[in-house]
Design a protein around this motif. Structure first.
Motif, PDB file in Angstrom:
ATOM      1  N   VAL A   1      28.742 -51.677 -28.610  1.00 44.47           N
ATOM      2  CA  VAL A   1      27.757 -52.608 -28.975  1.00 44.47           C
ATOM      3  C   VAL A   1      27.031 -53.220 -27.942  1.00 44.47           C
ATOM      4  CG1 VAL A   1      27.640 -54.884 -30.162  1.00 44.47           C
ATOM      5  CG2 VAL A   1      29.366 -53.098 -30.938  1.00 44.47           C
ATOM      6  N   ILE A   2      25.884 -53.216 -27.816  1.00 49.05           N
ATOM      7  CA  ILE A   2      25.076 -53.946 -27.001  1.00 49.05           C
ATOM      8  C   ILE A   2      24.400 -55.152 -27.400  1.00 49.05           C
ATOM      9  CG2 ILE A   2      24.917 -51.773 -25.353  1.00 49.05           C
ATOM     10  CD1 ILE A   2      21.812 -51.539 -26.535  1.00 49.05           C
ATOM     11  N   ARG A   3      23.947 -56.143 -26.432  1.00 54.70           N
ATOM     12  CA  ARG A   3      23.192 -57.306 -26.772  1.00 54.70           C
ATOM     13  C   ARG A   3      21.868 -57.389 -25.699  1.00 54.70           C
ATOM     14  NH1 ARG A   3      26.344 -61.466 -24.821  1.00 54.70           N
ATOM     15  NH2 ARG A   3      25.201 -61.190 -22.864  1.00 54.70           N
ATOM     16  N   THR A   4      20.969 -57.459 -26.500  1.00 56.67           N
ATOM     17  CA  THR A   4      19.681 -57.484 -26.027  1.00 56.67           C
ATOM     18  C   THR A   4      19.478 -58.865 -25.176  1.00 56.67           C
ATOM     19  OG1 THR A   4      18.622 -55.979 -27.252  1.00 56.67           O
ATOM     20  CG2 THR A   4      16.967 -57.195 -26.134  1.00 56.67           C
ATOM     21  N   ASP A   5      19.157 -58.902 -23.938  1.00 56.88           N
ATOM     22  CA  ASP A   5      19.299 -60.055 -23.102  1.00 56.88           C
ATOM     23  C   ASP A   5      17.722 -60.317 -22.636  1.00 56.88           C
ATOM     24  OD1 ASP A   5      21.993 -60.361 -23.001  1.00 56.88           O
ATOM     25  OD2 ASP A   5      21.845 -58.945 -21.550  1.00 56.88           O
ATOM     26  N   HIS A   6      16.986 -59.265 -22.501  1.00 57.46           N
ATOM     27  CA  HIS A   6      15.675 -59.710 -22.256  1.00 57.46           C
ATOM     28  C   HIS A   6      14.668 -58.752 -22.486  1.00 57.46           C
ATOM     29  CE1 HIS A   6      12.458 -61.440 -19.619  1.00 57.46           C
ATOM     30  NE2 HIS A   6      12.332 -60.099 -19.146  1.00 57.46           N
TER      31      HIS A   6
ATOM     32  N   LEU B   1      25.838 -42.793 -19.887  1.00 56.54           N
ATOM     33  CA  LEU B   1      25.181 -43.824 -18.996  1.00 56.54           C
ATOM     34  C   LEU B   1      25.346 -45.042 -19.091  1.00 56.54           C
ATOM     35  CD1 LEU B   1      21.807 -41.820 -17.952  1.00 56.54           C
ATOM     36  CD2 LEU B   1      23.992 -42.124 -16.686  1.00 56.54           C
ATOM     37  N   VAL B   2      25.200 -45.509 -20.461  1.00 47.94           N
ATOM     38  CA  VAL B   2      25.552 -46.693 -20.791  1.00 47.94           C
ATOM     39  C   VAL B   2      26.964 -47.063 -20.671  1.00 47.94           C
ATOM     40  CG1 VAL B   2      25.597 -48.645 -22.897  1.00 47.94           C
ATOM     41  CG2 VAL B   2      23.688 -47.093 -22.317  1.00 47.94           C
ATOM     42  N   LEU B   3      27.768 -46.460 -21.064  1.00 49.21           N
ATOM     43  CA  LEU B   3      29.295 -46.552 -21.147  1.00 49.21           C
ATOM     44  C   LEU B   3      29.643 -46.593 -19.600  1.00 49.21           C
ATOM     45  CD1 LEU B   3      30.533 -44.345 -24.076  1.00 49.21           C
ATOM     46  CD2 LEU B   3      30.715 -46.958 -23.978  1.00 49.21           C
ATOM     47  N   ALA B   4      28.980 -45.767 -18.722  1.00 54.63           N
ATOM     48  CA  ALA B   4      29.438 -45.836 -17.165  1.00 54.63           C
ATOM     49  C   ALA B   4      29.015 -47.097 -16.584  1.00 54.63           C
ATOM     50  CB  ALA B   4      28.841 -44.512 -16.844  1.00 54.63           C
ATOM     51  N   GLY B   5      28.120 -47.607 -17.303  1.00 54.54           N
ATOM     52  CA  GLY B   5      27.452 -48.989 -16.490  1.00 54.54           C
ATOM     53  C   GLY B   5      26.410 -48.772 -15.859  1.00 54.54           C
ATOM     54  N   THR B   6      25.600 -47.517 -15.797  1.00 54.25           N
ATOM     55  CA  THR B   6      24.573 -47.087 -15.242  1.00 54.25           C
ATOM     56  C   THR B   6      23.169 -47.348 -15.811  1.00 54.25           C
ATOM     57  OG1 THR B   6      26.015 -45.127 -14.323  1.00 54.25           O
ATOM     58  CG2 THR B   6      23.545 -45.066 -14.062  1.00 54.25           C
ATOM     59  N   LYS B   7      23.229 -47.258 -17.021  1.00 53.62           N
ATOM     60  CA  LYS B   7      21.850 -47.538 -17.854  1.00 53.62           C
ATOM     61  C   LYS B   7      22.348 -49.060 -18.456  1.00 53.62           C
ATOM     62  CE  LYS B   7      19.203 -45.789 -21.640  1.00 53.62           C
ATOM     63  NZ  LYS B   7      17.902 -45.844 -20.589  1.00 53.62           N
TER      64      LYS B   7
ATOM     65  N   PHE C   1      19.793 -54.880 -21.570  1.00 56.30           N
ATOM     66  CA  PHE C   1      20.986 -55.271 -22.448  1.00 56.30           C
ATOM     67  C   PHE C   1      22.397 -55.441 -21.634  1.00 56.30           C
ATOM     68  CE2 PHE C   1      20.024 -50.825 -22.691  1.00 56.30           C
ATOM     69  CZ  PHE C   1      21.305 -50.451 -22.404  1.00 56.30           C
ATOM     70  N   THR C   2      23.154 -55.602 -22.252  1.00 55.34           N
ATOM     71  CA  THR C   2      24.655 -55.955 -21.742  1.00 55.34           C
ATOM     72  C   THR C   2      25.505 -55.265 -22.848  1.00 55.34           C
ATOM     73  OG1 THR C   2      24.248 -57.963 -20.764  1.00 55.34           O
ATOM     74  CG2 THR C   2      26.374 -57.532 -21.143  1.00 55.34           C
ATOM     75  N   VAL C   3      26.431 -54.658 -22.330  1.00 49.18           N
ATOM     76  CA  VAL C   3      27.332 -54.141 -23.464  1.00 49.18           C
ATOM     77  C   VAL C   3      28.377 -55.007 -23.591  1.00 49.18           C
ATOM     78  CG1 VAL C   3      29.373 -52.184 -23.679  1.00 49.18           C
ATOM     79  CG2 VAL C   3      27.232 -51.601 -22.488  1.00 49.18           C
ATOM     80  N   VAL C   4      28.527 -55.568 -24.825  1.00 43.22           N
ATOM     81  CA  VAL C   4      29.445 -56.743 -25.261  1.00 43.22           C
ATOM     82  C   VAL C   4      30.876 -55.954 -25.937  1.00 43.22           C
ATOM     83  CG1 VAL C   4      27.696 -58.184 -25.291  1.00 43.22           C
ATOM     84  CG2 VAL C   4      28.348 -56.908 -27.353  1.00 43.22           C
TER      85      VAL C   4
ATOM     86  N   GLU D   1      18.413 -43.203 -15.262  1.00 45.19           N
ATOM     87  CA  GLU D   1      18.016 -41.822 -15.839  1.00 45.19           C
ATOM     88  C   GLU D   1      17.618 -40.998 -14.417  1.00 45.19           C
ATOM     89  OE1 GLU D   1      15.847 -41.491 -19.182  1.00 45.19           O
ATOM     90  OE2 GLU D   1      16.651 -43.505 -19.956  1.00 45.19           O
ATOM     91  N   GLY D   2      17.854 -39.730 -14.394  1.00 45.11           N
ATOM     92  CA  GLY D   2      17.469 -38.969 -13.185  1.00 45.11           C
ATOM     93  C   GLY D   2      17.745 -39.623 -11.995  1.00 45.11           C
ATOM     94  N   ASP D   3      16.747 -39.487 -10.950  1.00 49.45           N
ATOM     95  CA  ASP D   3      16.885 -40.222  -9.820  1.00 49.45           C
ATOM     96  C   ASP D   3      16.766 -41.860  -9.599  1.00 49.45           C
ATOM     97  OD1 ASP D   3      14.233 -40.214  -9.981  1.00 49.45           O
ATOM     98  OD2 ASP D   3      13.787 -38.918  -8.290  1.00 49.45           O
ATOM     99  N   ARG D   4      16.340 -42.177 -10.837  1.00 49.74           N
ATOM    100  CA  ARG D   4      16.265 -43.638 -10.980  1.00 49.74           C
ATOM    101  C   ARG D   4      14.920 -44.230 -10.485  1.00 49.74           C
ATOM    102  NH1 ARG D   4      21.856 -46.686 -10.727  1.00 49.74           N
ATOM    103  NH2 ARG D   4      21.197 -47.988 -12.334  1.00 49.74           N
ATOM    104  N   SER D   5      14.005 -43.398  -9.993  1.00 49.99           N
ATOM    105  CA  SER D   5      12.820 -43.610  -9.636  1.00 49.99           C
ATOM    106  C   SER D   5      11.652 -44.091 -10.680  1.00 49.99           C
ATOM    107  CB  SER D   5      12.163 -42.526  -8.788  1.00 49.99           C
ATOM    108  OG  SER D   5      11.856 -41.533  -9.515  1.00 49.99           O
ATOM    109  N   LEU D   6      10.723 -44.574 -10.292  1.00 52.74           N
ATOM    110  CA  LEU D   6       9.334 -44.994 -11.355  1.00 52.74           C
ATOM    111  C   LEU D   6       8.917 -43.646 -11.409  1.00 52.74           C
ATOM    112  CD1 LEU D   6       8.005 -46.976 -12.947  1.00 52.74           C
ATOM    113  CD2 LEU D   6       6.545 -47.446 -10.719  1.00 52.74           C
TER     114      LEU D   6
END
Length: 152
Positions: free
Chosen positions: A80-85, A38-44, A142-145, A104-109
């Motif tokens: 590699v990710i960088r924590t932004d906030h 999910l991170v690699l896809a830019g979703t997470k 975070f941002t994938v760098v 994740e999932g349906d992205r709901s709370l």
């Protein structure tokens, strides 16, 4: 590629003088692979953890500017990710926006609360306490760098 190899490639292109931590989501397993994809896809673009886990381990929570190499369950480096906030909020006050960013999932709370209640319960058990809806969560954005270029 190992975490060290990926970090060396990243810092050869972007000297930071910083250090990094290498870890897999959920401590490993199928969930680690699913979340890394999910991170690699830019979703997470966010993650969360129970503050009590850091306290139990005697570790500091992440801070903006920290770097991590995200691993697959196999130990292979994903990116590699960088924590932004980073924010620390009670579990029952985590905003819907954060659930969406976790991807994740349906992205709901509601979905976020269900899976994170299950994920955080062992951290509370390790500290000898029951899960607490008012317990503090560490929310990271975070941002994938850096990621390995796909083979052509």
């Amino acid at each position: 590629m190992t975490a060290q190899q990926m970090w060396q490639q990243y810092t050869a292109l972007h000297p930071t003088g910083a250090s990094y931590e290498a870890w897999a989501f959920c401590g490993g397993g199928e969930a680690a692979d699913r979340l890394a994809r999910l991170v690699l896809a830019g979703t997470k673009t966010a993650t969360a953890s129970a503050l009590i886990a850091y306290e139990t381990e005697g570790e500091e929570p992440p801070k903006p500017g920290c770097y991590s190499v995200v691993l697959f369950d196999s130990g292979e480096a994903a990116c590699v990710i960088r924590t932004d906030h980073v924010s620390i909020v009670p579990f029952d006050e985590v905003p819907a926006r954060h659930a969406w960013l976790e991807g994740e999932g349906d992205r709901s709370l509601a979905y976020w609360r269900k899976v994170h209640r299950q994920a955080f319960a062992p951290d509370y058990e390790a500290a000898g306490r029951p899960f607490d809806e008012k317990g503090l969560c560490v929310l990271e954005e975070f941002t994938v760098v850096f990621r390995e270029s796909p083979a052509v």
